[in-house]
Write an enzyme that holds these catalytic residues in place. Structure first.
Site, PDB file in Angstrom:
ATOM      1  N   ARG A  93      44.697 -48.565 -37.225  1.00  0.00           N
ATOM      2  CA  ARG A  93      44.362 -49.776 -36.469  1.00  0.00           C
ATOM      3  C   ARG A  93      44.476 -49.525 -34.982  1.00  0.00           C
ATOM      4  NH1 ARG A  93      45.810 -55.939 -37.167  1.00  0.00           N
ATOM      5  NH2 ARG A  93      44.662 -56.750 -35.399  1.00  0.00           N
ATOM      6  N   ASP A 107      49.553 -59.485 -42.248  1.00  0.00           N
ATOM      7  CA  ASP A 107      50.154 -60.671 -41.642  1.00  0.00           C
ATOM      8  C   ASP A 107      51.247 -61.230 -42.542  1.00  0.00           C
ATOM      9  OD1 ASP A 107      48.484 -60.594 -39.415  1.00  0.00           O
ATOM     10  OD2 ASP A 107      46.951 -61.821 -40.366  1.00  0.00           O
TER      11      ASP A 107
HETATM   12 MG    MG Z   1      45.129 -61.629 -39.483  1.00  0.00          MG
HETATM   13 MG    MG Z   2      47.668 -59.559 -37.770  1.00  0.00          MG
END
Ligand code: MG
Ligand code: MG
Ligand code: X6L
Length: 184
Positions: A93, A107
């Site tokens: 990422r 998340d």
């Molecule tokens: Mg997200």
């Molecule tokens: Mg995130």
């Protein structure tokens, strides 16, 4: 070498939403789940189906695959968040465009019954109830006795029924069989 059995981990239940819209999306999601499960301080309990979802926020980007997992962990919420961010980095990422394409996004949605509002982390995730691409997979894995179970599943069903949320079942998966989860 002693195998740490899942039932010996103890700790707290947490829910993580995952998304990918760059590269081999399914493979990246699979790797993220496997790498979390390989740790001694996180056990993956349940894995949702995979959903292909239209991008929201910044819409001019490829479709996402989204999913959710339930985990048991001995890490505290901030430590778990930091593990997630490090795994995102290790899986390629790069944070450039806000809301832009990413190889992997992890998340933290819910951690036990914790509510907090800090600079690094807010729990429950402040926008989870508005996002069908979070609610639909979360409703697959949320515990039957979780206090938010009914609101999550009702909101997920409403989002799917409206049909304009751009969420399609991609596939159901059985990743846990094969890397050491005993299953019963
Ligand atoms: Mg997200
Ligand atoms: Mg995130
Ligand atoms: C107005 C303004 C309406 C902003 C929505 C929603 C912004 C979601 C960001 C928004 C707004 C986000 C994913 C995604 C993103 C994902 C799908 C975000 C962060 N992540 N779309 N867009 N799946 N389908 O995982 O969630 S960017």
């Amino acid at each position: 070498m002693e195998q740490l059995l899942p039932s010996n981990l103890g700790g707290f239940t947490a829910y993580i939403a995952l998304g990918s819209n760059m590269g081999d999306r399914e493979e990246l999601l699979r790797q993220a789940v496997e790498r979390l499960n390989e740790r001694g301080d996180i056990e993956v309990l349940r894995i949702s189906s995979l959903y292909e979802t239209d991008p929201v926020g910044f819409t001019d980007q490829p479709a996402f695959l989204n999913m959710a997992i339930a985990v048991q962990t001995t890490l505290d919420p901030i430590a778990l968040l930091r593990v997630q961010l490090e795994e995102e980095r290790l899986l390629g990422r790069v944070r450039d465009i806000r809301w832009g394409p990413r190889t992997i996004d992890l998340d933290l949605l819910l951690y036990d019954n914790v509510t907090m509002d800090g600079a690094e982390l807010t729990l429950p995730h402040p926008r989870m109830m508005e996002r069908a691409f979070v609610l639909v997979p979360l409703s697959d894995v949320i515990a039957g006795d979780h206090p938010l179970r009914n609101s999550v599943s009702t909101a997920a069903a409403a989002a799917l029924q409206e049909g304009k949320e751009g969420i399609a079942l991609w596939k159901t998966i059985n990743w846990l069989s094969g890397y050491g989860h005993s299953g019963s």
